[in-house]
Design a protein around this motif. Structure first.
Motif, short mmCIF file in Angstrom:
data_model
loop_
_atom_site.label_atom_id
_atom_site.label_comp_id
_atom_site.label_asym_id
_atom_site.label_seq_id
_atom_site.Cartn_x
_atom_site.Cartn_y
_atom_site.Cartn_z
N ARG A 253 0.82 -1.22 0.00
CA ARG A 253 0.00 0.00 0.00
C ARG A 253 0.85 1.27 0.00
N LEU A 254 1.96 1.24 0.72
CA LEU A 254 2.82 2.43 0.76
C LEU A 254 3.45 2.69 -0.60
N THR A 257 1.08 4.47 -2.71
CA THR A 257 0.90 5.88 -2.35
C THR A 257 2.10 6.72 -2.76
N ARG A 258 3.29 6.20 -2.51
CA ARG A 258 4.50 6.98 -2.80
C ARG A 258 4.86 7.00 -4.28
N VAL A 347 4.13 10.02 1.69
CA VAL A 347 2.98 9.10 1.67
C VAL A 347 1.65 9.85 1.71
N ALA A 348 1.69 11.18 1.88
CA ALA A 348 0.45 11.96 1.93
C ALA A 348 0.71 13.36 1.38
N LYS A 349 -0.27 13.87 0.67
CA LYS A 349 -0.19 15.20 0.07
C LYS A 349 -1.08 16.18 0.86
N SER A 352 -4.84 15.72 2.32
CA SER A 352 -5.21 14.33 2.56
C SER A 352 -5.16 14.01 4.05
N ILE A 354 -4.39 11.23 7.28
CA ILE A 354 -3.55 10.11 7.68
C ILE A 354 -3.91 9.68 9.09
N ARG A 388 -0.38 5.83 8.34
CA ARG A 388 -1.27 5.12 7.41
C ARG A 388 -2.09 6.15 6.63
N PRO A 389 -1.93 6.20 5.32
CA PRO A 389 -2.81 7.06 4.53
C PRO A 389 -4.25 6.59 4.64
#
Length: 390
Positions: A253-254, A257-258, A347-349, A352, A354, A388-389
């Motif tokens: 999953r990471l 996302t990345r 991992v997050a923009k 978003s 988390i 965790r996103p």
């Protein structure tokens, strides 16, 4: 001068047969691992590197010590005589001193056989390595007065040679007879530079290629200097994937996302960001850190401008505790989430959400006395710390 003379003599020792073989190597990507390894040990492919005396340690740099340990630099804040770092390779003669599981694969650095831990970045392994250094090489253990805990670090005067990604790439471009993997790495970087309009001087090369200990199975580890350049490269890679020139490699999953890992032709590559000097604004010793208690919460990313670096810094808002034990008074609500674990970079923009499990810290400016709170993921204490996103 002595190193330059050695390189010149080595270059003169190349026979016409050697040059012919290396030329053919470029054209046969299917060359067997055994033949590739044999040839790259015989034929000189040395890169120029820097010594610790000329070196400002930067996250992602690598170095080898007098004992033969190979470390990667962590972060950008270091004591004047030391480097915060994590152990990546252990020489054969010290392997039995470190009670961790090692990969079966071995690496070769100028005739030195090296082993790598099966899991590099777990809390359990970090504590095990720290204990091994404490018992056998105590100079590698440093009590940080600003965090009030022992950490692994390396004295500058014990570093034999340092490898800076930007300089390793510059040296690789000057190598006259490149093997197939070196050639592929340069082709990829030139493609990315051309498409993104990020100059070649703002790229670097990490990992086994940088240290001249790669094999035909090795991946290509790239660095790009500067947050803006990273964002441009990120968009460029996405465009090249859309066009079919590259593809993403997603194992979890990471990764999804990345999207920092891809495939170029038949080779996996990864890219990460390194701060430029002007982007490094803090210095070691300017702040004191006091751990308060573990917390679990949801939040929204307010600013992701430093999320691609290591440590990854996320400015946050809308703190929502997952359970009552993580409920905080207004003055202790964290402004930042800081990940010391590399896999949680980018991992997050902005905007978003988390979920975070980490350690709440009180941060005090040593000069001004100003105080704020942050949450750290990767303290080396709790294996469950993560991002965790959502």
């Amino acid at each position: 001068m002595e190193e330059k003379l050695h390189r010149d003599v080595s270059s003169l020792q190349l026979t016409h047969l050697n040059l012919f073989v290396l030329t053919r190597l470029k054209h046969y990507a299917s060359l067997s691992s055994r033949l590739f390894n044999a040839l790259t040990k015989i034929l000189p492919r040395c890169l120029e590197t820097v010594t610790s005396k000329k070196w400002v340690p930067t996250d992602g740099d690598s170095f080898i010590t007098e004992e033969g340990f190979i470390f990667n630099v962590f972060g950008y804040e270091h004591p004047s005589d030391r480097v915060f770092s994590f152990l990546k390779y252990v020489p054969l003669n010290f392997k039995n001193l470190f009670y961790v599981r090692f990969l079966k694969k071995t690496w070769n650095y100028s005739g030195l056989e090296l082993f790598r831990a099966e899991k590099l970045y777990t809390t359990k392994n970090y504590q095990t390595l720290l204990e091994a250094f404490r018992n056998n090489f105590p100079s590698y253990v440093y009590f940080c007065p600003f965090r009030k805990k022992e950490v692994i670090s390396t004295l500058l005067n014990s570093i034999k040679r340092a490898y800076v990604p930007r300089e390793c790439l510059s040296s690789l471009r000057k190598v006259r007879s490149k093997d197939s993997l070196q050639k592929m790495a340069l082709d990829l970087i030139e493609l990315l530079s051309s498409e993104s309009r990020v100059i070649l001087e703002d790229f670097g090369i990490h990992g086994s290629i940088a240290l001249n200990m790669h094999t035909i199975e090795s991946d290509i580890d790239l660095a790009v200097y500067g947050a803006q350049n990273f964002r441009r490269l990120e968009k460029t890679i996405d465009n090249l994937v859309e066009e079919g020139a590259l593809s993403y490699v997603v194992n979890n999953r990471l990764d999804a996302t990345r999207l920092y890992k891809g495939r170029y032709l038949n080779k996996i590559f990864m890219y990460n960001a390194v701060r430029k000097p002007e982007e490094t604004t803090s210095k070691y010793g300017t702040h004191k850190y006091l751990p308060i208690n573990p917390v679990e919460f949801h939040c929204t990313i307010r600013n992701d401008s430093e999320a691609m670096f290591r440590p990854a810094i996320y400015k946050i808002e809308n703190y929502e505790p997952v359970h009552s034990a993580s409920t905080l008074s207004e003055d202790k609500i964290p402004k930042l989430v800081v990940s010391m674990i590399g896999c949680y970079r980018n991992v997050a923009k902005r905007g978003s959400k988390i979920e975070v499990s980490g350690m709440l810290e009180r941060v005090e400016n040593v000069k001004t006395g100003g105080i704020f709170y942050q949450v750290v993921v990767g303290t080396g204490i709790d294996e469950n710390e993560c991002i965790r996103p959502l």
